[in-house]
Every structure is written in C-alpha cells, then in structure tokens.
Write a protein that holds these residues in place. Sequence first.
Motif, PDB file in Angstrom:
ATOM      1  N   GLU A  26      46.314  23.639  39.901  1.00 19.88           N
ATOM      2  CA  GLU A  26      45.658  22.335  39.975  1.00 19.88           C
ATOM      3  C   GLU A  26      44.650  22.301  41.123  1.00 19.88           C
ATOM      4  OE1 GLU A  26      45.814  19.772  37.826  1.00 19.88           O
ATOM      5  OE2 GLU A  26      47.005  21.163  36.643  1.00 19.88           O
ATOM      6  N   LEU A  27      45.043  22.894  42.226  1.00 19.60           N
ATOM      7  CA  LEU A  27      44.133  22.952  43.376  1.00 19.60           C
ATOM      8  C   LEU A  27      42.854  23.689  43.011  1.00 19.60           C
ATOM      9  CD1 LEU A  27      43.437  22.695  46.425  1.00 19.60           C
ATOM     10  CD2 LEU A  27      44.652  24.866  46.746  1.00 19.60           C
ATOM     11  N   PHE A  28      43.016  24.871  42.424  1.00 20.35           N
ATOM     12  CA  PHE A  28      41.838  25.683  42.098  1.00 20.35           C
ATOM     13  C   PHE A  28      40.983  25.028  41.016  1.00 20.35           C
ATOM     14  CE2 PHE A  28      44.292  29.221  44.063  1.00 20.35           C
ATOM     15  CZ  PHE A  28      43.354  29.556  45.015  1.00 20.35           C
ATOM     16  N   LYS A  29      41.630  24.252  40.182  1.00 27.34           N
ATOM     17  CA  LYS A  29      40.877  23.547  39.146  1.00 27.34           C
ATOM     18  C   LYS A  29      39.828  22.629  39.777  1.00 27.34           C
ATOM     19  CE  LYS A  29      43.429  22.616  35.588  1.00 27.34           C
ATOM     20  NZ  LYS A  29      44.488  21.967  34.788  1.00 27.34           N
ATOM     21  N   LEU A  30      40.160  22.099  40.945  1.00 23.33           N
ATOM     22  CA  LEU A  30      39.211  21.218  41.640  1.00 23.33           C
ATOM     23  C   LEU A  30      37.933  21.963  42.001  1.00 23.33           C
ATOM     24  CD1 LEU A  30      41.690  19.388  44.031  1.00 23.33           C
ATOM     25  CD2 LEU A  30      40.659  18.492  41.956  1.00 23.33           C
ATOM     26  N   PHE A  31      38.066  23.236  42.302  1.00 21.69           N
ATOM     27  CA  PHE A  31      36.905  24.052  42.653  1.00 21.69           C
ATOM     28  C   PHE A  31      36.204  24.595  41.406  1.00 21.69           C
ATOM     29  CE2 PHE A  31      39.855  24.489  46.241  1.00 21.69           C
ATOM     30  CZ  PHE A  31      39.031  24.165  47.303  1.00 21.69           C
ATOM     31  N   GLY A  32      36.847  24.429  40.278  1.00 25.01           N
ATOM     32  CA  GLY A  32      36.378  25.086  39.065  1.00 25.01           C
ATOM     33  C   GLY A  32      35.397  24.289  38.235  1.00 25.01           C
ATOM     34  N   ASP A  33      34.522  23.587  38.898  1.00 28.46           N
ATOM     35  CA  ASP A  33      33.497  22.833  38.173  1.00 28.46           C
ATOM     36  C   ASP A  33      32.220  22.849  38.998  1.00 28.46           C
ATOM     37  OD1 ASP A  33      32.598  20.619  36.181  1.00 28.46           O
ATOM     38  OD2 ASP A  33      32.266  19.765  38.166  1.00 28.46           O
ATOM     39  N   GLY A  34      31.115  23.109  38.363  1.00 34.95           N
ATOM     40  CA  GLY A  34      29.834  23.245  39.050  1.00 34.95           C
ATOM     41  C   GLY A  34      29.483  22.036  39.901  1.00 34.95           C
ATOM     42  N   THR A  35      29.646  20.867  39.324  1.00 35.14           N
ATOM     43  CA  THR A  35      29.315  19.648  40.061  1.00 35.14           C
ATOM     44  C   THR A  35      30.170  19.493  41.302  1.00 35.14           C
ATOM     45  OG1 THR A  35      28.630  18.548  38.021  1.00 35.14           O
ATOM     46  CG2 THR A  35      29.140  17.145  39.895  1.00 35.14           C
ATOM     47  N   ARG A  36      31.483  19.667  41.120  1.00 33.73           N
ATOM     48  CA  ARG A  36      32.361  19.508  42.273  1.00 33.73           C
ATOM     49  C   ARG A  36      32.077  20.565  43.334  1.00 33.73           C
ATOM     50  NH1 ARG A  36      36.159  18.027  38.217  1.00 33.73           N
ATOM     51  NH2 ARG A  36      37.035  20.109  38.106  1.00 33.73           N
ATOM     52  N   MET A  37      31.797  21.786  42.880  1.00 35.71           N
ATOM     53  CA  MET A  37      31.485  22.836  43.845  1.00 35.71           C
ATOM     54  C   MET A  37      30.254  22.465  44.655  1.00 35.71           C
ATOM     55  SD  MET A  37      32.168  25.680  45.241  1.00 35.71           S
ATOM     56  CE  MET A  37      33.534  26.230  44.217  1.00 35.71           C
ATOM     57  N   LYS A  38      29.244  21.928  43.993  1.00 43.09           N
ATOM     58  CA  LYS A  38      28.018  21.530  44.694  1.00 43.09           C
ATOM     59  C   LYS A  38      28.300  20.398  45.676  1.00 43.09           C
ATOM     60  CE  LYS A  38      25.249  22.741  40.687  1.00 43.09           C
ATOM     61  NZ  LYS A  38      24.682  22.144  39.468  1.00 43.09           N
ATOM     62  N   ILE A  39      29.114  19.456  45.243  1.00 44.22           N
ATOM     63  CA  ILE A  39      29.459  18.354  46.141  1.00 44.22           C
ATOM     64  C   ILE A  39      30.141  18.898  47.394  1.00 44.22           C
ATOM     65  CG2 ILE A  39      30.964  16.357  46.454  1.00 44.22           C
ATOM     66  CD1 ILE A  39      30.480  15.648  43.524  1.00 44.22           C
TER      67      ILE A  39
ATOM     68  N   LYS B  19      22.542  28.645  40.847  1.00 45.42           N
ATOM     69  CA  LYS B  19      23.142  29.661  39.985  1.00 45.42           C
ATOM     70  C   LYS B  19      24.398  30.244  40.635  1.00 45.42           C
ATOM     71  CE  LYS B  19      21.346  33.297  36.924  1.00 45.42           C
ATOM     72  NZ  LYS B  19      20.199  34.210  36.703  1.00 45.42           N
ATOM     73  N   LYS B  20      24.282  30.518  41.921  1.00 48.65           N
ATOM     74  CA  LYS B  20      25.400  31.116  42.635  1.00 48.65           C
ATOM     75  C   LYS B  20      26.568  30.138  42.725  1.00 48.65           C
ATOM     76  CE  LYS B  20      24.127  34.467  45.369  1.00 48.65           C
ATOM     77  NZ  LYS B  20      23.446  35.147  46.500  1.00 48.65           N
ATOM     78  N   LEU B  21      26.258  28.879  42.938  1.00 50.38           N
ATOM     79  CA  LEU B  21      27.316  27.876  43.023  1.00 50.38           C
ATOM     80  C   LEU B  21      28.055  27.742  41.704  1.00 50.38           C
ATOM     81  CD1 LEU B  21      25.519  25.175  45.173  1.00 50.38           C
ATOM     82  CD2 LEU B  21      27.470  26.581  45.830  1.00 50.38           C
ATOM     83  N   CYS B  22      27.321  27.893  40.616  1.00 51.49           N
ATOM     84  CA  CYS B  22      27.976  27.808  39.307  1.00 51.49           C
ATOM     85  C   CYS B  22      28.848  29.029  39.056  1.00 51.49           C
ATOM     86  CB  CYS B  22      26.935  27.643  38.199  1.00 51.49           C
ATOM     87  SG  CYS B  22      26.235  25.971  38.163  1.00 51.49           S
ATOM     88  N   ARG B  23      28.371  30.175  39.489  1.00 54.46           N
ATOM     89  CA  ARG B  23      29.196  31.372  39.339  1.00 54.46           C
ATOM     90  C   ARG B  23      30.474  31.234  40.158  1.00 54.46           C
ATOM     91  NH1 ARG B  23      27.810  36.918  40.481  1.00 54.46           N
ATOM     92  NH2 ARG B  23      26.120  36.299  41.864  1.00 54.46           N
ATOM     93  N   LEU B  24      30.326  30.620  41.318  1.00 55.71           N
ATOM     94  CA  LEU B  24      31.479  30.385  42.183  1.00 55.71           C
ATOM     95  C   LEU B  24      32.479  29.469  41.485  1.00 55.71           C
ATOM     96  CD1 LEU B  24      32.532  31.093  44.931  1.00 55.71           C
ATOM     97  CD2 LEU B  24      31.090  29.307  45.924  1.00 55.71           C
ATOM     98  N   ALA B  25      31.970  28.417  40.874  1.00 54.13           N
ATOM     99  CA  ALA B  25      32.845  27.501  40.136  1.00 54.13           C
ATOM    100  C   ALA B  25      33.524  28.245  38.985  1.00 54.13           C
ATOM    101  CB  ALA B  25      32.048  26.312  39.614  1.00 54.13           C
ATOM    102  N   GLU B  26      32.771  29.098  38.309  1.00 48.61           N
ATOM    103  CA  GLU B  26      33.340  29.866  37.193  1.00 48.61           C
ATOM    104  C   GLU B  26      34.485  30.750  37.683  1.00 48.61           C
ATOM    105  OE1 GLU B  26      32.734  29.627  33.926  1.00 48.61           O
ATOM    106  OE2 GLU B  26      31.489  27.937  34.551  1.00 48.61           O
ATOM    107  N   LEU B  27      34.295  31.326  38.861  1.00 56.25           N
ATOM    108  CA  LEU B  27      35.353  32.155  39.446  1.00 56.25           C
ATOM    109  C   LEU B  27      36.620  31.337  39.660  1.00 56.25           C
ATOM    110  CD1 LEU B  27      36.454  34.713  40.885  1.00 56.25           C
ATOM    111  CD2 LEU B  27      35.431  33.811  42.987  1.00 56.25           C
ATOM    112  N   PHE B  28      36.464  30.189  40.298  1.00 60.12           N
ATOM    113  CA  PHE B  28      37.637  29.368  40.602  1.00 60.12           C
ATOM    114  C   PHE B  28      38.276  28.811  39.338  1.00 60.12           C
ATOM    115  CE2 PHE B  28      35.735  29.066  44.937  1.00 60.12           C
ATOM    116  CZ  PHE B  28      36.826  29.577  45.624  1.00 60.12           C
ATOM    117  N   LYS B  29      37.474  28.625  38.314  1.00 54.02           N
ATOM    118  CA  LYS B  29      38.014  28.148  37.049  1.00 54.02           C
ATOM    119  C   LYS B  29      39.069  29.121  36.523  1.00 54.02           C
ATOM    120  CE  LYS B  29      34.973  25.983  34.589  1.00 54.02           C
ATOM    121  NZ  LYS B  29      33.774  25.778  33.728  1.00 54.02           N
ATOM    122  N   LEU B  30      38.875  30.391  36.800  1.00 51.34           N
ATOM    123  CA  LEU B  30      39.830  31.403  36.352  1.00 51.34           C
ATOM    124  C   LEU B  30      41.203  31.176  36.973  1.00 51.34           C
ATOM    125  CD1 LEU B  30      37.572  34.573  36.590  1.00 51.34           C
ATOM    126  CD2 LEU B  30      38.230  33.344  34.527  1.00 51.34           C
ATOM    127  N   PHE B  31      41.225  30.675  38.194  1.00 52.50           N
ATOM    128  CA  PHE B  31      42.487  30.405  38.883  1.00 52.50           C
ATOM    129  C   PHE B  31      43.037  29.024  38.521  1.00 52.50           C
ATOM    130  CE2 PHE B  31      40.102  33.246  41.711  1.00 52.50           C
ATOM    131  CZ  PHE B  31      41.041  34.239  41.937  1.00 52.50           C
TER     132      PHE B  31
END
Lengths: 112, 112
Positions: A26-39, B19-31
């Motif tokens: 659940e924690l990692f899911k928070l990081f797993g979205d482009g928008t949230r990562m950018k925020i 682009k890099k931020l989205c790749r980062l989000a994609e990585l975390f999505k895996l977890f």
Amino acid sequence: MHDHSKVLEEVKKGMPEEKKLCRLAELFKLFGDGTRMKILYSLFESELCVCAISELLQMTQSAISHQLKILRDGNLIANRREGKTVYYFLADDHVRTIIGQGYEHITEGEEK
Amino acid sequence: MHDHSKVLEEVKKGMPEEKKLCRLAELFKLFGDGTRMKILYSLFESELCVCAISELLQMTQSAISHQLKILRDGNLIANRREGKTVYYFLADDHVRTIIGQGYEHITEGEEK
DNA sequence: CATTCATATGAACGTCTACTCATATATTAT
DNA sequence: ATAATATATGAGTAGACGTTCATATGAATG
C-alpha cells in the motif's frame, strides 16, 4: 508437483506477516503514480500551495486535491493553512530516501 | 489566483524530467501490489520455482506466472531454467534496498 | 511419439483508480 | 451579508489492473 516443504519452511520464517506485507505494498502504491510522484518531488525543496502545484503540473486543481488527499491519508505529506491558502509539505524524510533509492535504480547505467 | 512564478521556477529546476519521473512511478508500481510484494520478499533468501511460490502464497500457478512476468518485464527479477523447472530470483540488490526502506517506514514507531 | 509435469499466455470479467464536472466549504475583502 | 478566492469533495466515467479459466509451450519420461 514436486516437493518444496524444506525450502518453503525456511522462506516463510524470513518473511514478515501477510498484513505487514500488504501495508508495505500500500505504501509503494502511493509512489506508483506519475502525478503523485511529481507532487512528491515538487515538495522536495519547499512546501507549496495547492494552486502552485496544479500550475506546476498543468493539471486541474481538483485532480491535484484528490491526489493530495491520497498522499495525506498515507501520511506522506502534511499541510498547514495560512488564510485561504493551504500549504503542503513532505511529512517524513523517508519519502526522500525511498524515492532516492528508486531514482538510483532507474538511473543506474545511464549517462544522458 | 496569486502568483507563484518565483517559487515554481526554483522548484522546476530541482525536478528531473517528466519522463524520468514517470519511469520512477512505474518502478514503484511494481512494488505496489500485495502479491508482487510477497513474491519479491519470498525471493529475498533464495531463488524459488514457480510452483513453490504459488504453494507458498496459496495462489494459482497462473496468477503467479502473470505477476512473475510483470516483475521480469520490470527487471526486478530474472530466471533460469533447469529442466522443466524455472527458478526465479531477484535481479538486483536495489530491490532489497528499496523494500527495506519502505519496511523501515511502516514499522517506525511500532513495537508489537 | 504420447504422456506427464512445470510453466506461460490470451481472453474474459470484475474491481480499482485517476480524472472530470459540479458543487460545497473556508477564509478574506468589500 | 455578498462576492471573490483557495481548496475540498461526491458522483460519474473511462481506462488500468489482477485474477480466473482454458489452452499453449517446453522438457523429461516411458
């Protein structure tokens, strides 16, 4: 199906309880979205108000607010109000560390 | 809407490209999924074959295979074949590090 | 070569999720 | 009080996602 009992017994011992693993996911899911990562990344340097974030990311205020709520519910960010304006900031240094680790991973073996 | 140009200029500088931020989000999505997290954790100690994992997690072989594919496409795990059996293992020590950081975060301020 | 065992994969299905739109709340100013 | 500004939130919707089911592939064995 062949037998795995010996190996599995060992592996099971080394694993946290199911509940904890799901919380971890659940924690990692928070990081797993482009928008949230950018925020989150935008809050690395300084706190920002909602409309600054939505301007930065070129997204509607509503979309940003929804994501801020998710991040706040997940205790990754917190906020303070100053008049009409609400400022959001990272709640925890772990956020920086975790993202940093991920960043290292994806930039490993890159030059450009 | 009040003005943010000064702050945003600063913030933008400190941020990686979109682009890099989205790749980062994609990585975390895996977890960010309970099943995948369990799979990864189960590979912390040793490599495991598919049916061992599916027995460990009490899930169908198909469900596990699908998730293994996602993790493999994301370069978090790799595999080797030994006859009929395919063994999966962590592809990278970063996986352990990243999960470890997350684990620290969620267990912070807990005793039980 | 047919069978069996281990794994992989495509399609279908239900659920979750991120956005939009409309509207509500909160604070300040007139 | 009314208007204006900043933010929050509920409902609706389209797309993404994880599982199941059926089937395919690949390797060993008789």
